[in-house]
Design an enzyme around this catalytic site. Sequence first.
Site, PDB file in Angstrom:
ATOM      1  N   SER A 193      49.815  41.469  50.353  1.00  0.00           N
ATOM      2  CA  SER A 193      49.966  40.043  50.628  1.00  0.00           C
ATOM      3  C   SER A 193      50.394  39.812  52.082  1.00  0.00           C
ATOM      4  O   SER A 193      49.688  40.226  52.998  1.00  0.00           O
ATOM      5  CB  SER A 193      50.945  39.426  49.633  1.00  0.00           C
ATOM      6  OG  SER A 193      50.957  38.024  49.723  1.00  0.00           O
ATOM      7  N   ASP A 347      42.247  35.191  43.060  1.00  0.00           N
ATOM      8  CA  ASP A 347      43.258  35.176  44.118  1.00  0.00           C
ATOM      9  C   ASP A 347      42.810  34.242  45.226  1.00  0.00           C
ATOM     10  O   ASP A 347      41.694  34.375  45.740  1.00  0.00           O
ATOM     11  CB  ASP A 347      43.441  36.600  44.651  1.00  0.00           C
ATOM     12  CG  ASP A 347      44.493  36.713  45.744  1.00  0.00           C
ATOM     13  OD1 ASP A 347      45.155  35.702  46.050  1.00  0.00           O
ATOM     14  OD2 ASP A 347      44.654  37.817  46.287  1.00  0.00           O
ATOM     15  N   HIS A 377      46.677  37.401  42.206  1.00  0.00           N
ATOM     16  CA  HIS A 377      47.588  37.685  43.301  1.00  0.00           C
ATOM     17  C   HIS A 377      48.968  38.087  42.769  1.00  0.00           C
ATOM     18  O   HIS A 377      49.549  37.397  41.929  1.00  0.00           O
ATOM     19  CB  HIS A 377      47.733  36.473  44.213  1.00  0.00           C
ATOM     20  CG  HIS A 377      48.410  36.793  45.510  1.00  0.00           C
ATOM     21  ND1 HIS A 377      47.719  37.230  46.613  1.00  0.00           N
ATOM     22  CD2 HIS A 377      49.720  36.778  45.877  1.00  0.00           C
ATOM     23  CE1 HIS A 377      48.555  37.453  47.601  1.00  0.00           C
ATOM     24  NE2 HIS A 377      49.789  37.197  47.171  1.00  0.00           N
TER      25      HIS A 377
END
Length: 407
Positions: A193, A347, A377
């Site tokens: 991320s 995501d 995610h």
Amino acid sequence: MAVLWLVLLVGLPTVFLGLFVWAVIQHFLTAEVPSAFEHPAKFRFMHCVVLYGMTLGTILEKLRICRMPKFVQFLHDVLPIKKDPNLLVTDMHFGVVPVRLFQPKAASSNLRRGIVFYHGGGAMFGSLDSYHGMCSFLARETDSVLLSVGYRKLPDHSFPSIPKDCLHATIHFLKALETFGVDSSRVVICGESVGGWAVAIVTQALISMSSLPQIRAQVLISPITQAINFNLPSHQQYRNIPFLTRDLMSTCICKYLVIDPSWREAMLKGVCIPPDVWKKYRKWLSSDNIPQRFKSQDLQPELVGPFSEAAYLETKHIWNTEVSPLLADDKTIAQLPEAFMVSFEYDVLRDDALLYKKRLEDQGVPVSWYHVEDGFHGCMILFDKKPFSFSCSLKALNAVVSYIKGI
């Protein structure tokens, strides 16, 4: 006094129950859960719990008791850490940056591979503790020495604290590889991320530091690679899918880049993008670079409204390569080490990974890619959080392990 205690005993549980009911209502009003999800009920429950924690944290922040991100971080870090008997774990500081070193206890006749890991969390959440399980797994399964970097983040630190701290810790590690028993020709930088975003920035920065050992490979897991185009197909298709909605993503970006929240809507609509600048960079930023199979039939235009110079002036640092590493020049990109990209179908950041993948490939950088069709995610951090883990969590993590073991 007895009456006061009675009010507290009755009132507080009622308030907490009411907040949870509110979180459940908010989830069903705003969140989208694809039917293809493996355990939709479990996913919904987890999101309700997250909403509950963030709501309670927001109330505490308004009462000036505790900042919301710190409260949520406290809730996450209160979970016990599982100690791995096969690893020696050492907490230390590289300057002001806290780091955690994972070293296999078993003796090795050769120097081991080294991994530098940057955790996720949207620049607000995530910590050495919350990613301890993932780092332990990576170090053990790849038989590597792993350094986890606890960079400074919101609410106390904003841009450029994350890339600055990650770069500082990585340089310190690279200068001391022999001390840690690491082979200087097999160092991998890995991040998830916002940590994947840091991987891109740090790897680019290290190119000019010829006195340091070269990075062997970069592993970017669901990275954010630009803060300019918020109307990519994945931004539109999965804007309301937990645990990273488009609204939460853009809020985190504005907070971290110290952009007044009043300009957030302008960023989402693309009205802060000058037409001439878009013409120059659309070859890298446009959804034209996204394979057709990832696009739905009802995509909206990427630039929704007319250009606003005021919005551009307030947000123009998004064009900095330390914010949007996708915009680095061709010469820099061409010198980058090979990459392993992990993307998740459900995501909002899926297309950021795809854009950077194409950017690297166009300049001749070898790229391996693993796409998790049923992934979302943040799923990787749940791989050992039974009963709240998902099969996609371990699939993605095993793919990363398999790639790193090949280095």
